[in-house]
Design a protein around this motif. Structure first.
Motif, short mmCIF file in Angstrom:
data_model
loop_
_atom_site.label_atom_id
_atom_site.label_comp_id
_atom_site.label_asym_id
_atom_site.label_seq_id
_atom_site.Cartn_x
_atom_site.Cartn_y
_atom_site.Cartn_z
N MET A 1 0.84 -1.15 0.03
CA MET A 1 0.16 -0.22 -0.04
C MET A 1 0.75 1.24 0.22
O MET A 1 0.39 2.36 0.24
CB MET A 1 -0.98 0.15 1.18
N ALA A 2 2.04 0.94 -0.20
CA ALA A 2 3.05 2.22 -0.21
C ALA A 2 4.39 2.02 -0.98
O ALA A 2 4.75 0.92 -1.24
CB ALA A 2 3.42 2.71 1.35
N ASP A 3 4.85 3.13 -1.61
CA ASP A 3 6.22 2.95 -2.26
C ASP A 3 7.34 2.67 -1.29
O ASP A 3 7.35 3.23 -0.31
CB ASP A 3 6.13 4.35 -3.11
N ARG A 4 8.21 1.85 -2.09
CA ARG A 4 9.39 1.74 -1.18
C ARG A 4 10.76 1.47 -2.14
O ARG A 4 10.37 0.53 -2.98
CB ARG A 4 9.29 0.50 -0.04
N THR A 5 11.86 2.09 -1.81
CA THR A 5 12.90 1.48 -2.39
C THR A 5 13.50 0.45 -1.54
O THR A 5 13.61 0.49 -0.59
CB THR A 5 13.94 2.89 -2.35
N GLN B 1 6.29 0.98 7.09
CA GLN B 1 4.97 1.54 6.66
C GLN B 1 4.50 0.86 5.49
O GLN B 1 3.32 1.07 5.22
CB GLN B 1 5.16 3.01 6.08
N THR B 2 5.33 -0.16 4.76
CA THR B 2 4.92 -0.79 3.62
C THR B 2 3.83 -1.96 4.03
O THR B 2 2.91 -2.13 3.23
CB THR B 2 6.02 -1.16 2.95
N VAL B 3 4.19 -2.34 5.22
CA VAL B 3 3.41 -3.63 5.71
C VAL B 3 2.48 -3.44 7.07
O VAL B 3 1.80 -4.23 7.45
CB VAL B 3 4.40 -4.88 6.02
N GLY B 4 2.62 -1.98 7.45
CA GLY B 4 1.65 -1.63 8.36
C GLY B 4 1.94 -0.30 8.98
O GLY B 4 2.89 0.45 8.51
#
Length: 336
Positions: A92-96, A210-213
């Motif tokens: 649910m969020a962008d991530r490098t 923040q990508t997983v929670g």
């Protein structure tokens, strides 16, 4: 015993019956069979071991344990011969994401790529499964002095607690080297229990992936048992029931080597317990150890840890060339 053969009465074949109405009226009963299991059960090691095995079977292979296991950590109980169930979850969020250098079509080495919101993360079991096996030797002479239902219950609770803490420690060891675990270091909080607890909660909150929670309640906190006393005291000072109420999420302590604190995303990781062909998760066996005049009690199970995340990242700007790489889902906070 052969017919009409005299056998001298002894403690194993004679019992003393007292009249329930008149205790001055009693009788001696002689039997040709062993009466110890009936009249001297509280000093018989075999009866003690049988009761211990039955108590462990009723709890570990019952519905109560399965419900408690699912409340503590996300898990599944799969039939014998089947594979652990992987998960496919959309980010649910962008991530490098950083990974081992890969070459693209232009012979360029790429060491990190962007995972866009909406990408699918695939989870699979770690390379190492966990065999939980604990054995205790119960010596005859420790039981023959007598035992009570209360002491049996205390022993069973202590055995199960030790197994739980030890198994969680083995899981922490596997996660500490898993590709999807992201290690970070923080200074170890000091001071009074309430101050330590507040600092620990701040550290956990600051390192939420923040990508997983989005908050602590989206994670299971796996922490060393040495922190339990401090956090329980802080919970008392704060006027709440226990550690979980204080932190606001599920907490699983572990014993053994200190690998730090782990934040396990509830929606992305799970434990997969293997059922036997009889449908039981736990195998409980008691065998006679004649050489030591004792009973050996062994409790065992096998569990897979579904915690390796995989995701596709772009190696070229147009997105035509992609590569599956490890996705960091679990945060491992090492207190130094």
């Amino acid at each position: 015993m052969k017919p009409n053969q005299y056998v001298a009465p002894h403690v194993d074949t004679v019992k003393w019956n007292i009249n329930a109405i008149d205790d001055n009226n009693a009788s001696i009963h002689f039997s040709t069979t062993d009466v110890r299991a009936e009249t001297l059960a509280a000093t018989d090691p075999s009866v003690y071991v049988q009761a211990l095995v039955e108590a462990a079977e009723d709890h570990l292979n019952g519905d109560d344990w399965r419900e408690a296991a699912m409340e503590a950590t996300p898990c599944e109980f799969r039939p014998a011969g089947s594979e652990a169930t992987g998960q496919q979850i959309i980010t649910m969020a962008d991530r490098t994401v950083k990974f081992d250098p890969r070459k693209n079509w232009d012979n360029q080495k790429i060491s990190k790529g962007e995972v866009l919101a909406g990408s699918v993360i695939f989870t699979e079991p770690t390379n190492t499964a966990l065999v939980i096996s604990h054995r205790v030797t119960i010596l005859d002479h420790n039981i023959q002095a007598g035992w009570t239902v209360g002491s049996l219950a205390q022993t069973a609770e202590k055995i199960l607690e030790d197994i739980q803490l030890s198994a969680a420690g083995k899981i922490a060891g596997i996660l500490s080297t898993a590709p999807s675990t992201e290690p970070v270091s923080e200074a170890k909080p000091t001071g009074k229990p309430m101050e330590i607890a507040e600092d620990l909660i701040d550290i956990l909150t600051a390192h939420i992936n923040q990508t997983v929670g989005h908050e602590l309640s989206d994670f299971v906190v796996l922490l060393p048992v040495s922190l339990v006393g401090v956090l329980n005291r802080a919970a008392q000072r704060a006027g709440v029931g226990d550690i979980e109420d204080l932190i606001g999420t599920s907490v699983q302590p572990y014993s053994g080597t200190d690998y730090g604190i782990f934040l396990l995303p509830k929606h992305f990781t799970s434990l997969s317990y293997r059922e036997g062909r009889d449908g039981n998760v736990w195998k409980i066996e008691a065998t006679r150890n004649a050489g030591r005049q004792a009973w050996d009690l062994e409790i065992m199970t096998v569990v897979d840890i579904v915690a390796n995340g995989k995701v596709k990242v772009k190696l070229t700007a147009d997105g035509l060339q992609t590569e599956m790489v490890a996705f960091p889902m679990i945060t491992n906070i090492k207190l130094t």
